[in-house]
Design an enzyme around this catalytic site. Structure first.
Site, PDB file in Angstrom:
ATOM      1  N   SER A 108       1.076  -1.264   0.121  1.00  0.00           N
ATOM      2  CA  SER A 108       0.210  -0.230   0.205  1.00  0.00           C
ATOM      3  C   SER A 108       0.577   0.964  -0.220  1.00  0.00           C
ATOM      4  CB  SER A 108      -1.180  -0.198   0.813  1.00  0.00           C
ATOM      5  OG  SER A 108      -2.017   0.672   1.175  1.00  0.00           O
ATOM      6  N   ASP A 247      -2.679   6.674  -3.667  1.00  0.00           N
ATOM      7  CA  ASP A 247      -0.979   5.876  -2.950  1.00  0.00           C
ATOM      8  C   ASP A 247      -0.835   4.393  -3.937  1.00  0.00           C
ATOM      9  OD1 ASP A 247      -3.602   3.514  -2.069  1.00  0.00           O
ATOM     10  OD2 ASP A 247      -2.918   4.151  -0.332  1.00  0.00           O
ATOM     11  N   ASP A 249      -1.552   1.886  -3.774  1.00  0.00           N
ATOM     12  CA  ASP A 249      -2.173   0.334  -3.744  1.00  0.00           C
ATOM     13  C   ASP A 249      -3.302   0.854  -4.987  1.00  0.00           C
ATOM     14  OD1 ASP A 249      -2.903   1.073  -1.881  1.00  0.00           O
ATOM     15  OD2 ASP A 249      -3.589  -1.693  -1.759  1.00  0.00           O
ATOM     16  N   ASP A 251      -5.826   2.664  -3.221  1.00  0.00           N
ATOM     17  CA  ASP A 251      -7.725   2.653  -1.975  1.00  0.00           C
ATOM     18  C   ASP A 251      -7.655   3.710  -1.298  1.00  0.00           C
ATOM     19  OD1 ASP A 251      -5.213   2.081  -0.290  1.00  0.00           O
ATOM     20  OD2 ASP A 251      -6.345   0.419  -0.073  1.00  0.00           O
TER      21      ASP A 251
END
Length: 452
Positions: A108, A247, A249, A251
């Site tokens: 992430s 960000d 990833d 999400d």
């Protein structure tokens, strides 16, 4: 017994250190594959399980992808490889393609030297605790490779990005488009770099992409939702209407308006709730976290909307939403959930929801948030000796009680221990920054003296 490897968002750590090593990840793929193969109805149907693997742009993703693929194959599970794909994209494709599970290789918002593994069930939701416990139990068993005629096969899903782009666009009202809007889209050199710019461009926007040159080592490095200064500068320099920060990833979402002002997840939640009220007539409730700014809670309650605080983590926000049958929730960090659009937090979809709200209202973000001024927050991390009994300290209790009494009705105090290091987080929120600073420092001093 507590879980040994799974945290609130899968398994995560520094690459090369346990558990993020190729041998462990291979065994993890095998263990997850055996759990999938033994799922109710799977053995009876005789159908071979199939999982989708997506990843972000970290250099370690290649190694971990190969290890996972080998583990699943040894367990007799077929694999589809999506390549770089946002976490919510993997969740969507798993559900849309009727697959057994989805797996994301990502850490992430963390730097490139970290990585992680998270799983989605067939319906695009994060795995329940009991399934994660089953996988951990299988990790203790021997790895017995399936016979050659029972090994899983792997193939690449060539149209993964296109399928997800179309899904994202489908969440934007057909009556609207983005023609005439100039958007700066920051993909954090992460998983959305091949996807997000196309979504907004195909809806008509003039897109200026940044953070779209990943090299395996630069994910989240000075760009994206964890470093929004780059986006703020780009919006002002290009005279853009809006900036969108994702960000690594994709999400999370933060938004920057044409003046360069940054809006966090708390503020965007309020905007989306107000839009739903204007569209549907009412919203029963919304979910934030213990860290959600008090000003947003007050504003939502003034609008007739119930507000519930979950523990920190989008997993817990999701639990509260499902328990109450509500749709909207968020964390200040930018995880925004809209369960009538997607089963998980999605930065691109959340951005489209915000853009639709602006289109419907004809207002700017600042105008939609008129009258909502975030309370200043002061956060102090106090390092303690491991195992220090801070809860049993009378001095700390007195400092907290004094602050709560002084701030009654106009602020709040939150004390919580870190789950990963011997640190106590002291957060004080007040209408005036001086009050927040004063009380946070007083409590922090009490903690230092009591735990020295």
């Amino acid at each position: 017994m507590g879980r040994r490897y799974f945290g609130t968002d899968g398994i995560r750590g520094k690459v090369g250190d346990a558990p993020i090593t190729p041998d462990f990840v291979l065994r993890l793929g095998y263990a997850a594959g055996k759990v999938l193969a033994s799922a109710p109805g799977r053995a009876a149907s005789g159908a071979r399980p199939t999982v989708l693997i997506g990843k972000d742009t970290r250099v370690s993703g290649y190694m971990l992808e190969a290890a996972l693929e080998a583990g699943f194959s040894a367990a007799g599970v077929d694999v589809m490889l999506a390549g770089p794909m946002p976490t919510p994209g993997v969740a969507y494709l798993t559900r849309a393609l009727r697959l057994s599970a989805g797996v994301v290789i990502s850490a992430s918002h963390n730097p490139y030297h970290d990585n992680g593994i998270k799983f989605f069930s067939a319906d695009g939701n994060k795995l329940p605790d009991e399934t994660e416990a089953e996988i951990e139990a299988w990790l203790d068993k021997s790895l017995d490779c399936a016979p050659s005629d029972g090994l899983g096969k792997a193939r690449r899903l060539d149209d993964a990005a296109g399928r997800y782009i179309e899904f994202c666009k489908s969440t934007f009202p057909a009556a609207f488009d983005l023609r005439g809007m100039k958007l700066v889209v920051d993909c954090a050199h992460g998983a959305a770099y091949q996807v997000a710019p196309h979504v907004f461009h195909e809806l008509g926007a003039d897109v200026i992409p940044i953070g779209v040159a990943p090299n395996g080592f630069n994910i989240n490095d000075g760009v994206g939702a964890t470093a929004p200064d780059a986006l703020m500068r780009a919006v002002r320099a290009n005279h853009a209407d809006l900036g969108i920060a994702l960000d690594g990833d994709a999400d999370r979402l933060l938004v920057v308006d044409h003046t360069g002002r940054l809006y966090n997840g708390d503020e965007l939640l309020y905007v989306l709730v107000k839009d739903r009220i204007a569209t549907n007539g009412q919203v029963e409730g919304a979910v934030g976290t213990l860290m959600t700014n008090l000003a947003v809670e007050v504003a939502l309650k003034d609008a007739g909307v119930q507000f519930v605080r979950a523990a920190v983590g989008d997993r817990y926000v999701l639990e509260q939403l499902r328990e109450r049958g509500w749709q909207l929730g968020a964390e200040g960090s930018g995880h925004i959930l809209s369960l009538d659009r997607h089963s998980t937090g999605d930065g691109i979809v959340s951005a489209l929801l915000v853009l639709a709200a602006l289109k419907r209202s004809g207002k700017t973000l600042a105008q939609m948030l008129e009258g909502v001024t975030l309370f200043p927050q002061k956060l102090i991390n106090v390092r303690m000796k491991p195992g220090a009994d801070w809860k049993g300290s009378d001095a700390i209790r007195r400092a907290i009680g004094s602050a709560e009494q002084a701030l009654a009705g106009s602020g709040r105090v939150l004390i919580r221990a870190s789950g990963t290091e011997p640190v106590l987080r002291v957060m004080v929120e007040a209408r005036h920054a001086a009050d927040a600073n004063h009380h946070a420092e007083a409590i922090a001093d009490a903690v230092k003296q009591a735990t020295a």
